[in-house]
Design a protein around this motif. Structure first.
Motif, mmCIF file in Angstrom:
data_model
loop_
_atom_site.group_PDB
_atom_site.id
_atom_site.type_symbol
_atom_site.label_atom_id
_atom_site.label_comp_id
_atom_site.label_asym_id
_atom_site.label_seq_id
_atom_site.Cartn_x
_atom_site.Cartn_y
_atom_site.Cartn_z
ATOM 1 N N ARG A 321 39.629 -1.067 25.775
ATOM 2 C CA ARG A 321 40.915 -1.514 26.167
ATOM 3 C C ARG A 321 41.020 -3.003 25.642
ATOM 4 O O ARG A 321 41.994 -3.360 25.249
ATOM 5 C CB ARG A 321 40.748 -1.797 27.790
ATOM 6 C CG ARG A 321 42.287 -2.306 28.405
ATOM 7 C CD ARG A 321 42.340 -2.128 29.931
ATOM 8 N NE ARG A 321 41.083 -2.638 30.457
ATOM 9 C CZ ARG A 321 40.913 -2.438 32.045
ATOM 10 N NH1 ARG A 321 42.105 -1.804 32.815
ATOM 11 N NH2 ARG A 321 39.976 -3.080 32.334
ATOM 12 N N GLU A 326 44.687 -0.291 25.708
ATOM 13 C CA GLU A 326 44.764 0.761 26.518
ATOM 14 C C GLU A 326 43.388 1.343 26.667
ATOM 15 O O GLU A 326 42.107 1.008 26.171
ATOM 16 C CB GLU A 326 45.704 1.878 26.053
ATOM 17 C CG GLU A 326 45.165 2.293 24.708
ATOM 18 C CD GLU A 326 46.178 3.427 24.076
ATOM 19 O OE1 GLU A 326 47.348 3.469 24.587
ATOM 20 O OE2 GLU A 326 45.725 4.305 23.586
ATOM 21 N N LYS A 329 41.177 7.145 28.191
ATOM 22 C CA LYS A 329 41.858 8.301 28.682
ATOM 23 C C LYS A 329 43.374 8.202 28.262
ATOM 24 O O LYS A 329 43.843 9.367 28.356
ATOM 25 C CB LYS A 329 41.601 8.482 30.126
ATOM 26 C CG LYS A 329 41.974 7.256 31.043
ATOM 27 C CD LYS A 329 41.967 7.594 32.464
ATOM 28 C CE LYS A 329 42.278 6.233 33.255
ATOM 29 N NZ LYS A 329 41.972 6.496 34.750
ATOM 30 N N GLN A 330 43.914 6.822 28.200
ATOM 31 C CA GLN A 330 45.261 7.006 27.815
ATOM 32 C C GLN A 330 45.398 7.328 26.356
ATOM 33 O O GLN A 330 46.502 7.985 26.219
ATOM 34 C CB GLN A 330 45.793 5.371 28.212
ATOM 35 C CG GLN A 330 45.824 5.226 29.569
ATOM 36 C CD GLN A 330 46.125 3.615 29.742
ATOM 37 O OE1 GLN A 330 45.206 2.615 29.041
ATOM 38 N NE2 GLN A 330 47.291 3.363 30.031
ATOM 39 N N THR A 331 44.594 7.126 25.428
ATOM 40 C CA THR A 331 44.515 7.544 24.238
ATOM 41 C C THR A 331 44.426 8.899 24.039
ATOM 42 O O THR A 331 45.444 9.688 23.335
ATOM 43 C CB THR A 331 43.489 6.884 23.265
ATOM 44 O OG1 THR A 331 43.416 5.540 23.285
ATOM 45 C CG2 THR A 331 43.579 7.274 21.793
ATOM 46 N N GLY A 333 45.248 11.052 26.321
ATOM 47 C CA GLY A 333 46.518 11.739 26.910
ATOM 48 C C GLY A 333 47.452 11.687 25.974
ATOM 49 O O GLY A 333 48.584 12.485 26.101
ATOM 50 N N CYS A 334 47.954 10.901 25.080
ATOM 51 C CA CYS A 334 48.894 10.727 24.157
ATOM 52 C C CYS A 334 48.904 11.765 23.218
ATOM 53 O O CYS A 334 49.900 12.233 22.583
ATOM 54 C CB CYS A 334 49.054 9.402 23.659
ATOM 55 S SG CYS A 334 49.346 7.868 24.515
#
Length: 336
Positions: A321, A326, A329-331, A333-334
């Motif tokens: 992060r 980020e 898990k956000q990466t 998710g994208c």
């Protein structure tokens, strides 16, 4: 205390919108026409590109946002340098073997000689100042000292950031003048020269300082390496790291791989990457982990962390992060 860069008044620039588009082809063509020819690689389809541009006299100011995460590989600049300031999000710039991360509020001068690669986080906004090399040459001819050759990549020091922010704000206010007529010409040129002079002064203090005790110590710690010799050592180091992304490595291992002392390696890494050797090792591993998550949507985050040398999932997420703005898990998710 709020960073000045977070409170820049961009209203004068926002009166000069060049285009806004959600079409990738249009975005690529428009930006290339205004800034520089380049290859553009999109990561995701959340395209919402907007470009603002205002010319002062010799300088041009841009605000560019792609929306989606992008990798940009510009052609070599023809007669100009760029000053890149991250307004929001995070950017990473690699020029001629040097790599720096530019989070919000940081600024870098870019003048590549061989190659350039830029990575912009999704949704990030960048303020870009286009400075003709002729202006730097003009100041040098008038006695303003600077390095013999403009460096490929220069990260503005922390202590200089507030002063640079004030200079940028002054340039933005120039855009708000009712008309840049002859009555304002010399005054406007003064602000432009001031910005260029400030950059040269920072380069001078970094690259051409006299033989102070600190400078002599730095030279000694670099073991007498110069030019291509330094880059060769750094290439050896990076190749060593990339073939051992999951292996336990100590500082002595990295120094041995580069063929220099620990002290010399520390000086080289700080000079060319702006970080210590072990931080460089971590950053390379984080880059590899991010690439895995972007290219393999089903990748398990814990397995990815272990695969690239991170034995503690919590610290891996924190480092991730900090570097990319980020969570892993956000990466992932994208990409789904």
């Amino acid at each position: 205390m709020q960073n000045i860069s977070q409170s820049l008044s961009l209203a004068p620039l926002y009166r000069h919108r060049v285009f806004q588009s959600t079409r990738k082809v249009d975005c690529h063509a428009q930006v290339a026409n205004e800034l520089s020819e380049h290859d553009l690689f999109w990561k995701g389809d959340d395209v919402d590109t907007v470009l603002f541009k205002a010319a002062i006299r010799q300088l041009q100011i841009f605000m560019l946002k792609y929306g989606a995460e992008v990798i940009v590989r510009p052609r070599l600049f023809n007669g100009f340098a760029l000053v890149h300031m991250t307004l929001s999000g995070t950017a990473e710039i690699e020029a001629d073997g040097q790599k720096v991360c530019i989070p919000q509020g940081k600024t870098a001068l870019i003048a590549p000689k061989r190659n350039l690669r830029l990575w912009w986080q999704a949704g990030s906004e960048q303020l870009i100042l286009k400075v003709p090399m002729a202006l730097f040459d003009e100041l040098s001819a008038q006695g303003q000292s600077g390095p013999a050759n403009m460096p490929s990549l220069f990260l503005l020091p922390e202590h200089a950031a507030p002063h640079w922010d004030l200079l940028i704000q002054s340039l933005l206010r120039v855009l708000a003048l009712p008309g840049q007529n002859d009555g304002h010409t010399e005054w406007i040129s003064h602000f432009e020269r001031g910005a260029a002079q400030f950059l040269l002064s920072q380069l001078t203090s970094t690259y051409t300082a006299g033989p102070t005790a600190a400078g002599i110590a730095a030279d000694e710690s670099a073991d007498g390496l110069i030019g291509a010799g330094k880059l060769q050592r750094l290439d050896m180091l990076e190749k060593y790291i990339r073939t051992r992304l999951c292996a336990p490595l100590a500082l002595a291992d990295l120094a041995n791989a580069a063929g220099v002392s620990v002290r010399a390696l520390n000086a080289l890494c700080h000079q060319h990457h702006g970080v210590a050797p072990m931080d460089l090792l971590r950053n390379i591993r984080l880059d590899a982990a991010r690439e895995r998550l972007l290219t393999h949507p089903g990748a398990n985050i814990t397995d990815t962390a272990f695969e690239f040398g991170f034995g503690h999932l919590g610290r891996f997420s924190a480092y991730y992060r900090e570097r990319f703005g980020e969570l892993p898990k956000q990466t992932r998710g994208c990409t789904r």
